[in-house]
Scaffold this active site. Structure first.
Site, PDB file in Angstrom:
ATOM      1  N   ILE A   1     -17.906  33.044  59.257  1.00 48.19           N
ATOM      2  CA  ILE A   1     -18.361  34.389  58.891  1.00 48.19           C
ATOM      3  C   ILE A   1     -18.382  35.293  60.121  1.00 48.19           C
ATOM      4  O   ILE A   1     -17.949  36.454  60.070  1.00 48.19           O
ATOM      5  CB  ILE A   1     -19.765  34.343  58.236  1.00 48.19           C
ATOM      6  CG1 ILE A   1     -19.748  33.452  56.989  1.00 48.19           C
ATOM      7  CG2 ILE A   1     -20.241  35.756  57.878  1.00 48.19           C
ATOM      8  CD1 ILE A   1     -21.118  33.205  56.372  1.00 48.19           C
TER       9      ILE A   1
ATOM     10  N   GLY B   1     -17.616  26.356  65.688  1.00 49.85           N
ATOM     11  CA  GLY B   1     -16.646  27.451  65.691  1.00 49.85           C
ATOM     12  C   GLY B   1     -15.483  27.157  66.623  1.00 49.85           C
ATOM     13  O   GLY B   1     -15.437  26.108  67.272  1.00 49.85           O
TER      14      GLY B   1
ATOM     15  N   TYR C   1     -33.041  23.126  56.440  1.00 52.24           N
ATOM     16  CA  TYR C   1     -32.163  24.266  56.731  1.00 52.24           C
ATOM     17  C   TYR C   1     -32.753  25.541  56.127  1.00 52.24           C
ATOM     18  O   TYR C   1     -32.860  26.571  56.807  1.00 52.24           O
ATOM     19  CB  TYR C   1     -30.762  23.991  56.157  1.00 52.24           C
ATOM     20  CG  TYR C   1     -29.859  25.198  56.112  1.00 52.24           C
ATOM     21  CD1 TYR C   1     -29.200  25.642  57.258  1.00 52.24           C
ATOM     22  CD2 TYR C   1     -29.666  25.904  54.922  1.00 52.24           C
ATOM     23  CE1 TYR C   1     -28.370  26.758  57.219  1.00 52.24           C
ATOM     24  CE2 TYR C   1     -28.836  27.019  54.870  1.00 52.24           C
ATOM     25  CZ  TYR C   1     -28.191  27.445  56.021  1.00 52.24           C
ATOM     26  OH  TYR C   1     -27.378  28.548  55.983  1.00 52.24           O
TER      27      TYR C   1
ATOM     28  N   LYS D   1     -34.420  29.071  57.855  1.00 53.84           N
ATOM     29  CA  LYS D   1     -34.053  30.462  57.576  1.00 53.84           C
ATOM     30  C   LYS D   1     -35.306  31.276  57.227  1.00 53.84           C
ATOM     31  O   LYS D   1     -35.480  32.410  57.684  1.00 53.84           O
ATOM     32  CB  LYS D   1     -33.037  30.528  56.427  1.00 53.84           C
ATOM     33  CG  LYS D   1     -31.678  29.947  56.772  1.00 53.84           C
ATOM     34  CD  LYS D   1     -30.977  30.797  57.815  1.00 53.84           C
ATOM     35  CE  LYS D   1     -29.615  30.267  58.208  1.00 53.84           C
ATOM     36  NZ  LYS D   1     -29.002  31.000  59.306  1.00 53.84           N
TER      37      LYS D   1
ATOM     38  N   ASN E   1     -23.170  32.226  48.227  1.00 54.59           N
ATOM     39  CA  ASN E   1     -22.172  31.252  48.703  1.00 54.59           C
ATOM     40  C   ASN E   1     -20.937  32.002  49.190  1.00 54.59           C
ATOM     41  O   ASN E   1     -20.197  32.561  48.390  1.00 54.59           O
ATOM     42  CB  ASN E   1     -21.782  30.291  47.581  1.00 54.59           C
ATOM     43  CG  ASN E   1     -22.872  29.277  47.311  1.00 54.59           C
ATOM     44  OD1 ASN E   1     -23.953  29.631  46.848  1.00 54.59           O
ATOM     45  ND2 ASN E   1     -22.616  28.039  47.638  1.00 54.59           N
TER      46      ASN E   1
HETATM   47  N1  LIG Z   1     -21.265  29.916  54.646  1.00 48.58           N
HETATM   48  C1  LIG Z   1     -22.193  30.310  53.785  1.00 48.58           C
HETATM   49  O1  LIG Z   1     -21.983  30.281  52.565  1.00 48.58           O
HETATM   50  C2  LIG Z   1     -23.521  30.835  54.292  1.00 48.58           C
HETATM   51  C3  LIG Z   1     -24.490  31.200  53.355  1.00 48.58           C
HETATM   52  C4  LIG Z   1     -25.709  31.688  53.809  1.00 48.58           C
HETATM   53  C5  LIG Z   1     -25.946  31.839  55.153  1.00 48.58           C
HETATM   54  N2  LIG Z   1     -24.987  31.467  56.056  1.00 48.58           N
HETATM   55  C6  LIG Z   1     -25.285  31.648  57.481  1.00 48.58           C
HETATM   56  O2  LIG Z   1     -24.243  32.390  58.087  1.00 48.58           O
HETATM   57  C7  LIG Z   1     -24.097  31.995  59.455  1.00 48.58           C
HETATM   58  C8  LIG Z   1     -22.659  31.632  59.751  1.00 48.58           C
HETATM   59  O3  LIG Z   1     -22.290  30.510  58.951  1.00 48.58           O
HETATM   60  P1  LIG Z   1     -20.772  30.014  58.826  1.00 48.58           P
HETATM   61  O4  LIG Z   1     -20.574  29.560  57.425  1.00 48.58           O
HETATM   62  O5  LIG Z   1     -19.873  31.015  59.404  1.00 48.58           O
HETATM   63  O6  LIG Z   1     -20.831  28.701  59.729  1.00 48.58           O
HETATM   64  P2  LIG Z   1     -20.032  28.315  61.070  1.00 48.58           P
HETATM   65  O7  LIG Z   1     -20.464  26.919  61.416  1.00 48.58           O
HETATM   66  O8  LIG Z   1     -18.576  28.579  60.916  1.00 48.58           O
HETATM   67  O9  LIG Z   1     -20.621  29.355  62.115  1.00 48.58           O
HETATM   68  C9  LIG Z   1     -21.730  29.107  62.950  1.00 48.58           C
HETATM   69  C10 LIG Z   1     -21.283  29.434  64.366  1.00 48.58           C
HETATM   70  O10 LIG Z   1     -22.421  29.362  65.240  1.00 48.58           O
HETATM   71  C11 LIG Z   1     -22.039  28.660  66.422  1.00 48.58           C
HETATM   72  N3  LIG Z   1     -23.283  28.099  66.961  1.00 48.58           N
HETATM   73  C12 LIG Z   1     -24.114  27.187  66.394  1.00 48.58           C
HETATM   74  N4  LIG Z   1     -25.190  26.982  67.170  1.00 48.58           N
HETATM   75  C13 LIG Z   1     -25.046  27.780  68.261  1.00 48.58           C
HETATM   76  C14 LIG Z   1     -25.830  27.994  69.423  1.00 48.58           C
HETATM   77  N5  LIG Z   1     -27.000  27.372  69.632  1.00 48.58           N
HETATM   78  N6  LIG Z   1     -25.382  28.892  70.352  1.00 48.58           N
HETATM   79  C15 LIG Z   1     -24.204  29.551  70.172  1.00 48.58           C
HETATM   80  N7  LIG Z   1     -23.430  29.375  69.074  1.00 48.58           N
HETATM   81  C16 LIG Z   1     -23.843  28.496  68.135  1.00 48.58           C
HETATM   82  C17 LIG Z   1     -21.017  27.643  65.968  1.00 48.58           C
HETATM   83  O11 LIG Z   1     -20.163  27.176  66.987  1.00 48.58           O
HETATM   84  C18 LIG Z   1     -20.249  28.457  64.914  1.00 48.58           C
HETATM   85  O12 LIG Z   1     -19.185  29.186  65.513  1.00 48.58           O
HETATM   86  C19 LIG Z   1     -25.092  30.855  59.668  1.00 48.58           C
HETATM   87  O13 LIG Z   1     -26.287  31.387  60.218  1.00 48.58           O
HETATM   88  C20 LIG Z   1     -25.345  30.351  58.267  1.00 48.58           C
HETATM   89  O14 LIG Z   1     -26.595  29.713  58.149  1.00 48.58           O
HETATM   90  C21 LIG Z   1     -23.785  30.965  55.662  1.00 48.58           C
END
Ligand SMILES: NC(=O)c1ccc[n+]([C@@H]2O[C@H](COP(=O)([O-])OP(=O)(O)OC[C@H]3O[C@@H](n4cnc5c(N)ncnc54)[C@H](O)[C@@H]3O)[C@@H](O)[C@H]2O)c1
Length: 326
Positions: A15, A39, A146, A150, A175
């Protein structure tokens, strides 16, 4: 002097990389901070305007960085997103997701950042008591560490607002799906199914497939982040979803059609703790941000399948390359 930058933590993730793209297109100077734990720098290869700083948000030095680049807003998406891993190791989850968030908020205050936009989870923080689509007044009743992280992070945002005046918006995402979602990780069901269907591997539906989810396209989510970086009249949580429930079984049929694969998933017993229904009422986001989802599910699924196909096509020659050059 250049305009204040927007920092995207987790900017090299699924995202976050789309959020960076939307911000660059809107003319912002963007710095991504990511420890590349899940990532990848490749997720930002299409936006060379984004500066990627490889760092853990909880490590010392974040406030210095925010000050040096004159960050005006931080979009905080860095998190561990694996719900089952959070159940297995809640301490690790809380360290990354709660302590990591507090570190970001403190650094923001120390560096004089005006606002934090936080990626919360509308698909997991609300309890099952309110029938979908749920609005922001529904009871927050986390069922996993988790989700608890949040909800806790939102309390920290409220606390830092009262204590330091730090402005905030939490976007409670449904989602999310779309290109660059990692099907090998704790990915959404769409990339898992599409990846397996395209590769001719079996797919599995847990339970009767009647469970519903609210699938929102990642470009719509990125547009919500962009809108939320503005100064808004009030702080708080905004749901970001379509309000439409799609059953997992319907989703499988749609994806099988797009992947030219048989619509014949295996079935397995329902998984404990899985929500039966989920959809978000995003009318507050419409009122506050002027945001509505623009990408119809059929179009979004087609684009996602096309992306997975193109990625597979790119990987196969790369794997063959050493033999070709022997
Ligand atoms: N994918 C979904 O459907 C969804 C739904 C609700 C909320 N979210 C939230 O959106 C955000 C992004 O999720 P995503 O699906 O893109 O996941 P993702 O795993 O692709 O992205 C998370 C990113 O954060 C980085 N990261 C993790 N811990 C870190 C730290 N301590 N310092 C620096 N970087 C760090 C990771 O390397 C990764 O690039 C998250 O906070 C997630 O909880 C996602």
């Amino acid at each position: 002097m250049s305009a204040p930058a927007v920092v995207v933590t987790g900017g090299a993730g699924f995202i976050g990389s789309h959020v960076c793209t939307a911000l660059v297109r809107a003319g912002h100077r963007v710095v991504a901070v990511d420890d590349l734990s899940t990532g990848s720098a490749a997720n930002l290869a299409h936006v060379p305007e984004v500066d990627l700083v490889e760092a853990d948000v909880a490590a010392p030095g974040l406030a210095d960085l925010l000050g040096r680049i004159r960050a005006g807003v931080v979009c905080h998406l860095a998190a561990a997103i694996d719900v089952r891993a959070s159940v297995a190791d809640p301490v690790a989850d809380a360290t990354r997701n709660v302590v990591g968030t507090v570190a970001v908020l403190q650094a923001a205050v120390d560096a004089g950042v005006g606002k934090v936009v936080f990626a919360s989870s509308g698909g997991s923080i609300y309890g099952a008591a309110t029938p979908p689509p749920v609005d922001e007044r529904a009871e927050v009743a986390p069922e996993s560490p988790y989700a608890a992280s949040k909800a806790a992070a939102e309390l920290w945002l409220q606390t830092f607002r009262r204590l330091h005046g730090l402005r905030w918006t939490a976007l409670a995402l449904a989602n999310v799906y779309g290109p660059r979602q990692d099907p090998a990780g704790e990915a959404g069901v769409i990339s898992l199914f599409a990846d397996a269907l395209l590769a001719g591997r079996p797919t599995t539906i847990y339970g009767d497939g009647g469970q519903t989810r609210d699938f929102v396209h990642v470009e719509d989510v990125a547009a919500a982040f962009l809108a939320a970086t503005a100064e808004l009249p009030t702080d708080g949580r905004l749901n970001i979803g379509t309000g439409t429930e799609t059953t997992v079984r319907e989703l499988h049929t749609l994806l099988a059609g797009l992947c030219d694969a048989a619509d014949s998933p295996r079935t397995a017993p329902a998984r404990a703790g899985e929500l039966a229904r989920s959809a978000l009422d995003a009318r507050r986001a419409r009122a506050v941000l002027g945001w509505t989802p623009q990408v119809p599910l059929a179009d979004g699924l087609a684009g996602t399948v096309a992306w997975i196909r193109s990625r597979s096509a790119a990987v196969v020659p790369a794997l063959r390359a050493p033999a070709d050059h022997r």
